[in-house]
Structures are given as C-alpha cells and as structure tokens.
Scaffold this motif. Structure first.
Motif, PDB file in Angstrom:
ATOM      1  N   GLN A 127      40.861 -44.796  96.095  1.00  0.00           N
ATOM      2  CA  GLN A 127      40.141 -45.473  95.020  1.00  0.00           C
ATOM      3  C   GLN A 127      39.353 -44.424  94.252  1.00  0.00           C
ATOM      4  OE1 GLN A 127      36.583 -48.359  95.182  1.00  0.00           O
ATOM      5  NE2 GLN A 127      38.334 -49.710  94.885  1.00  0.00           N
ATOM      6  N   THR A 128      39.467 -44.501  92.932  1.00  0.00           N
ATOM      7  CA  THR A 128      38.757 -43.559  92.087  1.00  0.00           C
ATOM      8  C   THR A 128      38.052 -44.311  90.974  1.00  0.00           C
ATOM      9  OG1 THR A 128      38.998 -41.517  90.811  1.00  0.00           O
ATOM     10  CG2 THR A 128      40.798 -43.115  90.647  1.00  0.00           C
ATOM     11  N   TRP A 129      36.953 -43.734  90.506  1.00  0.00           N
ATOM     12  CA  TRP A 129      36.242 -44.271  89.342  1.00  0.00           C
ATOM     13  C   TRP A 129      36.425 -43.295  88.194  1.00  0.00           C
ATOM     14  CZ3 TRP A 129      30.698 -45.062  91.739  1.00  0.00           C
ATOM     15  CH2 TRP A 129      30.776 -45.997  92.795  1.00  0.00           C
ATOM     16  N   LEU A 130      36.624 -43.862  87.021  1.00  0.00           N
ATOM     17  CA  LEU A 130      36.686 -43.065  85.798  1.00  0.00           C
ATOM     18  C   LEU A 130      35.504 -43.455  84.920  1.00  0.00           C
ATOM     19  CD1 LEU A 130      39.822 -43.962  86.641  1.00  0.00           C
ATOM     20  CD2 LEU A 130      40.330 -42.481  84.709  1.00  0.00           C
ATOM     21  N   ALA A 131      34.676 -42.481  84.583  1.00  0.00           N
ATOM     22  CA  ALA A 131      33.579 -42.744  83.653  1.00  0.00           C
ATOM     23  C   ALA A 131      34.167 -43.126  82.301  1.00  0.00           C
ATOM     24  CB  ALA A 131      32.698 -41.508  83.516  1.00  0.00           C
ATOM     25  N   LEU A 132      33.499 -44.018  81.596  1.00  0.00           N
ATOM     26  CA  LEU A 132      33.973 -44.453  80.285  1.00  0.00           C
ATOM     27  C   LEU A 132      33.344 -43.606  79.184  1.00  0.00           C
ATOM     28  CD1 LEU A 132      33.736 -48.326  80.758  1.00  0.00           C
ATOM     29  CD2 LEU A 132      35.803 -46.913  80.840  1.00  0.00           C
ATOM     30  N   PRO A 133      34.081 -43.336  78.107  1.00  0.00           N
ATOM     31  CA  PRO A 133      33.473 -42.652  76.959  1.00  0.00           C
ATOM     32  C   PRO A 133      32.264 -43.437  76.467  1.00  0.00           C
ATOM     33  CG  PRO A 133      35.853 -42.798  76.704  1.00  0.00           C
ATOM     34  CD  PRO A 133      35.503 -43.658  77.887  1.00  0.00           C
ATOM     35  N   THR A 134      31.313 -42.764  75.865  1.00  0.00           N
ATOM     36  CA  THR A 134      30.059 -43.422  75.486  1.00  0.00           C
ATOM     37  C   THR A 134      30.276 -44.666  74.634  1.00  0.00           C
ATOM     38  OG1 THR A 134      29.873 -41.848  73.643  1.00  0.00           O
ATOM     39  CG2 THR A 134      28.659 -41.340  75.656  1.00  0.00           C
ATOM     40  N   GLN A 135      31.283 -44.647  73.750  1.00  0.00           N
ATOM     41  CA  GLN A 135      31.498 -45.801  72.869  1.00  0.00           C
ATOM     42  C   GLN A 135      32.053 -47.018  73.606  1.00  0.00           C
ATOM     43  OE1 GLN A 135      33.189 -42.925  72.811  1.00  0.00           O
ATOM     44  NE2 GLN A 135      35.213 -43.111  71.859  1.00  0.00           N
ATOM     45  N   TYR A 136      32.492 -46.821  74.879  1.00  0.00           N
ATOM     46  CA  TYR A 136      33.044 -47.931  75.661  1.00  0.00           C
ATOM     47  C   TYR A 136      32.204 -48.279  76.887  1.00  0.00           C
ATOM     48  CZ  TYR A 136      37.260 -47.148  72.900  1.00  0.00           C
ATOM     49  OH  TYR A 136      38.161 -46.998  71.861  1.00  0.00           O
ATOM     50  N   GLU A 137      31.080 -47.591  77.069  1.00  0.00           N
ATOM     51  CA  GLU A 137      30.275 -47.836  78.268  1.00  0.00           C
ATOM     52  C   GLU A 137      29.789 -49.282  78.362  1.00  0.00           C
ATOM     53  OE1 GLU A 137      28.079 -43.958  79.904  1.00  0.00           O
ATOM     54  OE2 GLU A 137      27.390 -44.525  77.912  1.00  0.00           O
ATOM     55  N   GLU A 138      29.568 -49.915  77.217  1.00  0.00           N
ATOM     56  CA  GLU A 138      29.072 -51.294  77.212  1.00  0.00           C
ATOM     57  C   GLU A 138      30.158 -52.284  76.758  1.00  0.00           C
ATOM     58  OE1 GLU A 138      26.195 -52.197  78.493  1.00  0.00           O
ATOM     59  OE2 GLU A 138      25.715 -50.098  78.936  1.00  0.00           O
ATOM     60  N   THR A 139      31.413 -51.897  76.913  1.00  0.00           N
ATOM     61  CA  THR A 139      32.498 -52.808  76.547  1.00  0.00           C
ATOM     62  C   THR A 139      32.517 -54.010  77.491  1.00  0.00           C
ATOM     63  OG1 THR A 139      34.842 -52.854  75.961  1.00  0.00           O
ATOM     64  CG2 THR A 139      34.296 -51.783  78.027  1.00  0.00           C
ATOM     65  N   ALA A 140      33.164 -55.088  77.074  1.00  0.00           N
ATOM     66  CA  ALA A 140      33.255 -56.280  77.919  1.00  0.00           C
ATOM     67  C   ALA A 140      34.086 -55.965  79.162  1.00  0.00           C
ATOM     68  CB  ALA A 140      33.892 -57.429  77.142  1.00  0.00           C
ATOM     69  N   PRO A 141      33.687 -56.461  80.323  1.00  0.00           N
ATOM     70  CA  PRO A 141      34.447 -56.182  81.546  1.00  0.00           C
ATOM     71  C   PRO A 141      35.837 -56.824  81.508  1.00  0.00           C
ATOM     72  CG  PRO A 141      32.733 -57.808  81.959  1.00  0.00           C
ATOM     73  CD  PRO A 141      32.493 -57.285  80.583  1.00  0.00           C
ATOM     74  N   GLU A 142      36.793 -56.168  82.167  1.00  0.00           N
ATOM     75  CA  GLU A 142      38.168 -56.653  82.231  1.00  0.00           C
ATOM     76  C   GLU A 142      38.768 -56.290  83.584  1.00  0.00           C
ATOM     77  OE1 GLU A 142      40.200 -56.393  77.894  1.00  0.00           O
ATOM     78  OE2 GLU A 142      39.693 -54.441  78.769  1.00  0.00           O
ATOM     79  N   PHE A 143      39.800 -57.037  83.956  1.00  0.00           N
ATOM     80  CA  PHE A 143      40.560 -56.695  85.169  1.00  0.00           C
ATOM     81  C   PHE A 143      42.044 -56.832  84.876  1.00  0.00           C
ATOM     82  CE2 PHE A 143      42.961 -57.946  88.923  1.00  0.00           C
ATOM     83  CZ  PHE A 143      42.697 -56.859  89.751  1.00  0.00           C
ATOM     84  N   PHE A 144      42.818 -55.831  85.312  1.00  0.00           N
ATOM     85  CA  PHE A 144      44.268 -55.851  85.141  1.00  0.00           C
ATOM     86  C   PHE A 144      44.949 -55.446  86.437  1.00  0.00           C
ATOM     87  CE2 PHE A 144      42.545 -54.815  80.926  1.00  0.00           C
ATOM     88  CZ  PHE A 144      43.149 -55.786  80.149  1.00  0.00           C
ATOM     89  N   HIS A 145      46.059 -56.114  86.721  1.00  0.00           N
ATOM     90  CA  HIS A 145      46.902 -55.740  87.864  1.00  0.00           C
ATOM     91  C   HIS A 145      48.269 -55.341  87.327  1.00  0.00           C
ATOM     92  CE1 HIS A 145      48.698 -55.862  91.884  1.00  0.00           C
ATOM     93  NE2 HIS A 145      49.723 -56.498  91.329  1.00  0.00           N
ATOM     94  N   TYR A 146      48.776 -54.221  87.823  1.00  0.00           N
ATOM     95  CA  TYR A 146      50.090 -53.728  87.420  1.00  0.00           C
ATOM     96  C   TYR A 146      50.961 -53.629  88.671  1.00  0.00           C
ATOM     97  CZ  TYR A 146      47.419 -52.391  83.277  1.00  0.00           C
ATOM     98  OH  TYR A 146      46.599 -52.401  82.170  1.00  0.00           O
ATOM     99  N   GLY A 147      52.021 -54.420  88.728  1.00  0.00           N
ATOM    100  CA  GLY A 147      52.901 -54.407  89.878  1.00  0.00           C
ATOM    101  C   GLY A 147      53.621 -53.089  90.042  1.00  0.00           C
ATOM    102  N   ALA A 148      54.053 -52.815  91.261  1.00  0.00           N
ATOM    103  CA  ALA A 148      54.720 -51.543  91.555  1.00  0.00           C
ATOM    104  C   ALA A 148      55.956 -51.330  90.687  1.00  0.00           C
ATOM    105  CB  ALA A 148      55.098 -51.490  93.032  1.00  0.00           C
ATOM    106  N   GLY A 149      56.653 -52.419  90.328  1.00  0.00           N
ATOM    107  CA  GLY A 149      57.863 -52.299  89.535  1.00  0.00           C
ATOM    108  C   GLY A 149      57.631 -51.839  88.115  1.00  0.00           C
ATOM    109  N   GLY A 150      56.389 -51.936  87.628  1.00  0.00           N
ATOM    110  CA  GLY A 150      56.094 -51.536  86.259  1.00  0.00           C
ATOM    111  C   GLY A 150      55.541 -50.135  86.125  1.00  0.00           C
ATOM    112  N   ILE A 151      55.389 -49.421  87.251  1.00  0.00           N
ATOM    113  CA  ILE A 151      54.842 -48.065  87.221  1.00  0.00           C
ATOM    114  C   ILE A 151      55.981 -47.067  87.004  1.00  0.00           C
ATOM    115  CG2 ILE A 151      53.558 -46.330  88.532  1.00  0.00           C
ATOM    116  CD1 ILE A 151      51.935 -48.829  87.663  1.00  0.00           C
ATOM    117  N   PRO A 152      55.933 -46.240  85.942  1.00  0.00           N
ATOM    118  CA  PRO A 152      57.022 -45.295  85.665  1.00  0.00           C
ATOM    119  C   PRO A 152      57.186 -44.267  86.775  1.00  0.00           C
ATOM    120  CG  PRO A 152      55.367 -45.262  83.911  1.00  0.00           C
ATOM    121  CD  PRO A 152      54.843 -46.137  84.982  1.00  0.00           C
ATOM    122  N   ARG A 153      58.439 -43.964  87.083  1.00  0.00           N
ATOM    123  CA  ARG A 153      58.734 -43.018  88.163  1.00  0.00           C
ATOM    124  C   ARG A 153      59.806 -42.029  87.737  1.00  0.00           C
ATOM    125  NH1 ARG A 153      57.180 -47.751  90.628  1.00  0.00           N
ATOM    126  NH2 ARG A 153      55.654 -47.445  92.292  1.00  0.00           N
TER     127      ARG A 153
END
Length: 305
Positions: A127-153
C-alpha cells in the motif's frame, strides 16, 4: 540507508524496519524514511505481510481518516474488504487496484472479508500513498476499483510487467492519477533483465522478493530493500534466480509536504484542522461501522513515530 559511488546509477538504498501491528501482522515501511521522504509523489510505502492467518485471526483496520493524498492498494495474496464514508464497499484481490482519493477528507476501514473469516489464509501486498498536487489537495473524495483484467501487461523474454498506475514503456494504466506517476509490478524470470527507462525524474525499485543486480553497481540487492536511482541514470536490473520488484516514481513536487498520522498537506495549519475535525467527529462515518481509531496523540502512552 546506504549511499553509493558517484558513477553508480544508485543514489541510495533503504532497509525498512519491521513493525508488528499486533496478532502477528507485520509491515515494512520504506517511505517516509529519515534519509528520503518521497519518491516523486509517493510519500508512503508499506509492505503488508506476508502473513498466514490462523482461523481465529483476521485483518481489522478500524475506520480512520485521510486528507491531501490518494491511497493505492495492490495485493499479491489474500483479500481485503474496503469500506469508506462515500458508501463504497469493495473486495480487492491479487492483481487488482484500489485507488482512493482522500482530497478534502475521507474515512475508510480495511478488513478481512466476511466470507473468508474463520479460515486459514494469507495476506501479502503493498500500500502506498501519493501526495496530491496543491491544486487537488482539497478535491472531492473518490474511490475507484480496477479489476486485474484491466491492468495493462507486457510479457517479454525474461520479464513480465504490470503497469499499476501511470505509464511505463508506452503502456498506460487506466487508474486515475493527478500527477506524473510511475508504478509497476515487475517479475523477472531467472536470468531475466529489464531496462527501466529514464522517462520519470525520480525512480525507485522495492524488492518484494528475490535478489537483483543493478548494472554499474557492485554487489546485489535483496528482499525488502528500496533502491532509489539517480535522475537520468541508465538503469538495467537483472536477476540470476528470478525476483519480483515494485517500481515507483514520478516528478517531484516543488512544495514541501507535511505528514502527520494519516494526513498529508502542503500546509501545516491544514494538518492541525484535520486533527481537530477528527477529534470532533466532523469527518463522515463509514456506513455500518461503529468503531474508529483515535488520534494517536489523544491515546495515553502512544507516541506517533
């Protein structure tokens, strides 16, 4: 932390300490480190496990808040149920990606799914955290799930690469990001060799398991070591017996990031506000959850490291 010669492609190597979170569940925290706070936008990197749960054990990370960052969860073994204050409920399994943008504030829990509780099973992931650029630090929260089949290999002779987020070697992940990002799962076959392009300013490789050699650097690197490369350096990684590597990187931010507990911000006063908001219950609840993790400084005898 180890420093390297001027002509080496390696800038430094970090050996993350092992931390016991209780019930035999261990993590290794490679970032932040006393010698290096960030790699590109990556400000936090934990290896979770590997752990073998007995039937009476489970992962139960109670609801806790985040601001100013995005979390990326990637499993190699086992499953985790993610629930958050947006109402999201999602089981993540190996090869899939959970991406949660905290922005102005979100609360989530991470637990062993109900249908596998009471069984023997493993859990191993990153698990990793990515800091957000200053213009997005206060953006609305979101959650996304990407299935294994959609990850490029990409499977070439000697290696297999999954592009978890951002882009590598012309492959672009569908994961929504807010800045220049490099994040990949690289599996080297015995005798395999991979050239890591210098497309991103900062690059690092976390050895999940196995032993690797970086051309131009004497000696080898082994399991649970974070190798940080010099900007622009020619980086070729190989392994005699096979290895798995978690690649991270991207463009660094110009502004400093403050970190306290689960909060990240370019402003120290925003961290203080988030602390007070959590104390006073101003973050949204996770539906169906009644527990929570208190602010560490409010727990007698607990020190935040």
């Amino acid at each position: 932390m180890t420093d390297f010669a001027v002509n080496s492609p390696v800038e430094m190597m970090i050996v993350p300490p092992l931390r016991d979170l209780g019930d035999g569940f261990n993590v290794r925290r490679a970032l932040p480190n006393a010698g290096r706070r960030m790699v590109g936008p990556f400000i936090f990197l934990d290896q979770m496990g590997p752990v073998a749960f007995t039937p009476d054990q489970a992962l139960d990370v109670r609801p806790h808040p985040h601001i100013g960052l995005a979390t990326l969860t990637y499993l190699l073994d086992g499953a985790i149920m993610h629930k958050d204050s947006l109402g999201s409920e999602q089981v993540i399994e190996p090869g899939a990606v959970n991406w949660m943008t905290a922005g102005q504030g979100i609360v989530h829990s991470e637990r062993t799914p109900q249908d596998v509780r009471g069984q023997q099973g493993g859990l191993f992931g990153l698990q990793t955290w990515l800091a957000l650029p200053t213009q997005y630090e206060e953006t609305a929260p979101e959650f996304f799930h990407y299935g294994a089949g959609g990850i490029p290999r990409d499977g070439d002779k000697g290696f297999h690469l999954s592009v978890i987020a951002g882009q590598i070697d012309g492959l672009v992940s569908p994961v929504k990001t807010y800045s220049d990002v490099l994040c990949g799962d690289l599996v080297l076959s015995p005798g395999g060799r991979y050239r890591l392009a210098a497309d991103h300013i900062e690059r690092a490789a976390y050895v999940v398991h196995g032993e690797v050699v970086v051309e131009g650097q004497e000696g080898s690197f082994t399991t649970s070591q974070l190798i940080i490369f010099k900007p622009g350096a020619e980086v070729v990684i190989s392994s005699a017996n096979g290895a798995r590597i978690f690649l991270i990187g991207g463009e660094p931010f110009a502004e400093k990031r403050y970190v306290y507990w689960n909060f990240v911000s370019s402003r120290a006063d925003r961290i203080e506000q988030a602390k007070q908001d959590w104390r006073e219950g101003r973050f949204g609840p996770v539906p169906g959850e009644h527990e929570f993790i208190p602010l560490p400084e409010d727990v007698p005898g607990v020190k935040l490291k």
